[in-house]
Design an enzyme around this catalytic site. Sequence first.
Site, short mmCIF file in Angstrom:
data_model
loop_
_atom_site.label_atom_id
_atom_site.label_comp_id
_atom_site.label_asym_id
_atom_site.label_seq_id
_atom_site.Cartn_x
_atom_site.Cartn_y
_atom_site.Cartn_z
N GLU A 304 0.82 -1.21 0.00
CA GLU A 304 0.00 0.00 0.00
C GLU A 304 0.86 1.26 0.00
O GLU A 304 0.66 2.19 -0.78
CB GLU A 304 -0.92 -0.01 1.22
CG GLU A 304 -1.79 1.22 1.36
CD GLU A 304 -2.80 1.31 0.25
OE1 GLU A 304 -2.76 2.31 -0.49
OE2 GLU A 304 -3.60 0.38 0.10
N ASP A 308 1.23 4.04 -3.09
CA ASP A 308 0.88 5.45 -2.92
C ASP A 308 2.02 6.37 -3.33
O ASP A 308 1.86 7.27 -4.14
CB ASP A 308 0.49 5.72 -1.46
CG ASP A 308 -0.86 5.14 -1.09
OD1 ASP A 308 -1.61 4.78 -2.02
OD2 ASP A 308 -1.17 5.06 0.10
N SER A 516 -7.14 2.23 -3.90
CA SER A 516 -5.90 2.74 -3.33
C SER A 516 -4.98 3.26 -4.42
O SER A 516 -4.13 4.10 -4.15
CB SER A 516 -5.18 1.65 -2.55
OG SER A 516 -5.67 1.52 -1.26
N ASP A 558 -16.39 11.88 -18.55
CA ASP A 558 -17.57 11.22 -17.97
C ASP A 558 -17.52 9.73 -18.31
O ASP A 558 -17.40 9.35 -19.49
CB ASP A 558 -18.84 11.86 -18.55
CG ASP A 558 -20.08 11.46 -17.79
OD1 ASP A 558 -19.96 10.76 -16.77
OD2 ASP A 558 -21.18 11.86 -18.22
N GLY A 577 -23.26 11.92 -16.49
CA GLY A 577 -23.30 12.77 -15.31
C GLY A 577 -22.78 12.03 -14.09
O GLY A 577 -22.10 11.00 -14.20
#
Length: 621
Positions: A304, A308, A516, A558, A577
Amino acid sequence: MLKNALVLSLFVVATLCKPLHKRWDDFKVKHAWVDGVPKGWEVIGPAPPEYRLAVRIGLRQDRIDDLIAHLYAVSDPNHHRYGQHLTKGEVEILSTPHPDSTSLVEDWLSHYGLLNSPECQLTRSSSGDWISLSIPAGQLEQMLGTKYHVYKHTATETTLIRTTSYNLPSILHEHVTVVTPSTYFGRPKPQDKTSFIQSVGKTLSETATDLGINDAHDAHKHTVSPTCNSKITPSCLNALYNISYTPVSTKKNSLGVAGYLNEFANHADLKLFFAGFRPDAVYGDFNIVQIANGGNNQSDPGVEANLDIQYTLGLTYPTPNTYYSIGGSPPYIPDGNTPTNTNEPYLSFLDFILDQGNIPQTITTSYGDDEQTVPRDYAEAVCNGFAKLGARGSSVLFSSGDSGVGGGDCLTNDGKNRTEFLPIFPASCPYVTTVGGTNGTAPERAALFSGGGFSNYFGRPSYQSQAVETFLGTLGDQTYTGLFNASGRGFPDVAAQGLNFQVVVGGKIYSVGGTSASSPTFAAVVSLLNDARITAGLPSLGFLNPWLYTEGFKGLNDIVSGNNPGCGTDGFKAVKGWDPVTGLGTPNFGLLKHLVVNRTTVGGRTKKWSVDKGLRRPWFS
């Protein structure tokens, strides 16, 4: 007769003027779990009465509503105060508890001999809204009219000290918002992390062969390679999201990554990552700040943590990046009867970061819990803390979770055992920007795991009212009736890629997925936008959501295909939307950069954002 009446009246006046006797044993329930011990935990035995707990007492902030009003004013692009973020001192003024609250809590602590006790190590936050001190478990039980026990998580054998209910003296209920640690169990690793390993590790040379391209190192290449459908690298994200920008304001702009649960970002792995995917940044590195006994074991790299930091810095280099290693465990002397005591980590981080004079303009976090497992009093206190960061000009992003509309049995824990979609916290907090997941490139579609839904704790904020109403209109009256709170805060707000991220861990490359990956990716885009604004002499974006729902969506792609199944259903669908799968969409950096430096006015004209240095602040009081 007259004399007696006079004596009586004087007695009544004297009685009214005399302070009422405070009863510290007149208890009223503050929070209790209906089902007793939360699922996945078992009782080991009573907490050792002499074991000292690191306790936080949250005092009700007298002007929190004013703070939220200021937050919305400085975050609304149509407000004349847009971008005039509050200073640290101004936030602290608005966070100060009422003197009556402070006085009553001090009386309570004095009654138990805690106010001036050296052993208690009592400290206060800068604004006085939090009191931290060390209290023996037995004494805390007396103060809260409860019993603490040692609990073990059956899957991970993690132990902690908690209670399933606690009380406060009735006189304190209007003055104390939360006491921790108490009823928040959380979920220990690996469940908290919203990431998962998709494939076994390979060497860098093996992965380069798999990529099958020699230009994978081009950080700003804008042709999306077919290999990006199966392996995401920084160059894939640059191409997919139209990122072609070199940060300039690196002495003013920074990005923070909040890490928990003994997840450590590794310097050596970052160098290997840069060597393979961004050689021009090979001398780049990140800072580490350890909070609440957070560790920094460089021999134990975390998937993790590495995910990141490798992607925030991989996209924003040379912007300064800081990894916050948050422990949340106070010092203790381990023995056969004393378990580790994991404290609530979000509060540890907020305590630290809000006390800093300078804070990162962008902060990303990739952790979360089922909202219903977080006590409401704790959730509200944490959410208000994120509002303070936003008011000071920081964009706070969270991943939306990896269980679609809900994982597990999707049963409520209120004693009714109803089937219901399970929102994620802090993703459900209205003062953070929540990031869902996508995958694929032609077209980009919602990832099946992308967490999304509606909060049961927080009402729908005004900034997303129209967007959510439009989405609900596409559902029809009968779809999922009773499974979610249609009036709650909808999430996620935006989305980004969430599958097949190439991450170096322990010298090998793994393919990693989850929101993540999505949150640090979108956070990197926001950090670059902040750099562009600062370079243009403008303030940072701060709390993003009011801007995203009124103007920022024009710079997003979108996503209109895919869904997020869970709880035995197909979940929600990605539609035109906003939707509770991919939010408003994924970033187009080029368009977003134009929007944050310029703005389109009525009639289609473009003008620069106005600059207000904020030297005169008559609006603050």
